[in-house]
Scaffold this active site. Structure first.
Site, PDB file in Angstrom:
ATOM      1  N   ASP A 164     -66.875  31.935 -34.629  1.00 24.65           N
ATOM      2  CA  ASP A 164     -65.971  30.848 -34.199  1.00 24.65           C
ATOM      3  C   ASP A 164     -66.107  30.514 -32.714  1.00 24.65           C
ATOM      4  O   ASP A 164     -66.099  29.343 -32.339  1.00 24.65           O
ATOM      5  CB  ASP A 164     -64.514  31.222 -34.504  1.00 24.65           C
ATOM      6  N   THR A 197     -67.083  38.311 -38.320  1.00 23.78           N
ATOM      7  CA  THR A 197     -67.263  38.455 -39.772  1.00 23.78           C
ATOM      8  C   THR A 197     -68.355  39.462 -40.120  1.00 23.78           C
ATOM      9  O   THR A 197     -68.287  40.128 -41.151  1.00 23.78           O
ATOM     10  CB  THR A 197     -67.584  37.068 -40.377  1.00 23.78           C
TER      11      THR A 197
HETATM   12  N1  ASP Z   1     -63.425  33.919 -37.970  1.00 23.92           N
HETATM   13  C1  ASP Z   1     -64.630  34.700 -37.784  1.00 23.92           C
HETATM   14  C2  ASP Z   1     -64.759  35.085 -36.327  1.00 23.92           C
HETATM   15  O1  ASP Z   1     -65.181  34.276 -35.546  1.00 23.92           O
HETATM   16  C3  ASP Z   1     -65.798  33.912 -38.204  1.00 23.92           C
HETATM   17  C4  ASP Z   1     -67.115  34.626 -38.129  1.00 23.92           C
HETATM   18  O2  ASP Z   1     -67.325  35.625 -37.503  1.00 23.92           O
HETATM   19  O3  ASP Z   1     -68.049  34.092 -38.746  1.00 23.92           O
HETATM   20  O4  ASP Z   1     -64.466  36.184 -35.979  1.00 23.92           O
END
Ligand code: ASP
Length: 329
Positions: free
Chosen positions: A90, A12
């Protein structure tokens, strides 16, 4: 000026909302993210590395091993005092733990990410990056193993887990709390994490599965792991480390076939112990030859078992990797 390598690895922190899909997708390069960390040049010289740009559910244990090798090479350089790694949150705890178990260096390795993308109000990427860079240049962070730095808190990779799907303080160490903080760019440690371990391996065993116990569960998932030819299974048992009785015979078969079966708890806090003697109780499982995994969440115990099985074929040694100093081996 101290030099820090920042290894960008997606998540993210590198995402913005794509108007076509109306959801966040990876898009920013390391240089674009660093441009938002204003004023950092007064603290450190930054060398950016674009390692990958993937969401972290796409990251595999083999990718984690490649990242570990990449960081080890950076740490060998005299001009680099520490490494910061960005990662999707994640699977961040799995990568951070794998790095902690496979990297032997006094230099700080700090893993960070963001809970909000650059398209959201309150994007936390730049603040997390600057705190991580301050940690990487601090003498206090040397010899502390891999640290996870999010929301001004420092947690040990061996203890931390993602405990909240949305909060900026998503990363917590159950039972023990953070090891330190980054306050006003100053790194302060309040305690040491003592359970650091190193597993000497360049490889990882991918034939390891995780099975979570639920009420009324039978043996079909364990049987499937056996038929698939897995070398190891992590069982997330109930409470103190107990499983429904219908799973026991298949666990016995798995152990008898020479598979490494590791037991942890599905509880958020606390460790497993052979307290209960009923069918499927911890005592019953220990008598069968099940290895106890202390207080690790299942996903981290799996990473450890994958490395342990790559390091050795000897199940006694695998048991020692998990239990030494924690249980009577
Ligand atoms: N879904 C994202 C990932 O793990 C969540 C994040 O980075 O906070 O890539």
């Amino acid at each position: 000026m101290k030099k820090v390598a920042v290894v960008f690895n997606g998540g993210t922190i590198s995402m913005k909302v794509d108007p076509r899909v109306q959801a966040a997708v990876p898009s920013l390069s390391g240089e674009e993210i660093m441009a938002m960390v204003t004023g950092i040049e007064k603290y450190a010289e930054i060398e950016s590395h674009n390692f990958s740009n993937v969401p972290s559910p796409h990251v595999t244990p083999l990718d984690m091993m490649d990242l570990s090798k990449y960081i080890k090479d950076l740490l060998k350089r005299d001009d680099i005092v520490g490494v910061v790694v960005t990662h999707g949150t994640d699977s961040l705890e799995e990568t951070a733990y794998l790095l902690d178990l496979t990297i032997k260096s006094e230099k700080p390795v700090v893993v960070t990410g963001a809970m909000r993308s650059s398209s959201e109000l309150g994007y936390d990427g730049p603040a997390n990056l600057s705190a991580s860079i301050c940690t990487a240049i601090s003498d206090e962070a040397r010899g502390k193993g891999v640290l996870v730095c999010m929301n001004g808190e420092l947690n040990s990779a061996s203890e931390v887990t993602k405990a909240n799907s949305m909060s900026l303080s998503a990363f917590q160490s159950p039972s023990f709390g953070p090891v330190g903080i980054v306050d006003n760019n100053q790194v302060i440690f309040y305690r040491e994490s003592l359970n650091r371990q190193y597993i000497n391996t360049e490889n990882i065993e991918t034939k390891v599965s995780l099975v979570k116990c639920v009420s009324g569960m039978d043996s079909k998932f364990i049987d499937f792991c056996i038929t698939e030819g897995d070398r190891g299974i992590v069982i997330e048992g109930m409470g103190r480390g107990n499983v429904p009785p219908a799973m026991v015979e298949s666990i016995r078969t798995a152990v008898d076939k020479g598979m490494a079966v590791v037991l942890v708890s599905r509880c958020y806090e606390g460790r497993v112990l052979d307290t209960y003697g009923y069918t499927g109780g911890g005592k019953n499982l220990r008598n069968l030859g099940v290895i106890f995994g202390d207080n690790l969440p299942g996903q981290k115990a799996r990473i450890k078992l994958m490395l342990a099985l790559a390091h050795t074929d000897n199940l006694g040694e695998v048991k020692e990797i998990f239990e030494k100093g924690l249980y009577l081996v």
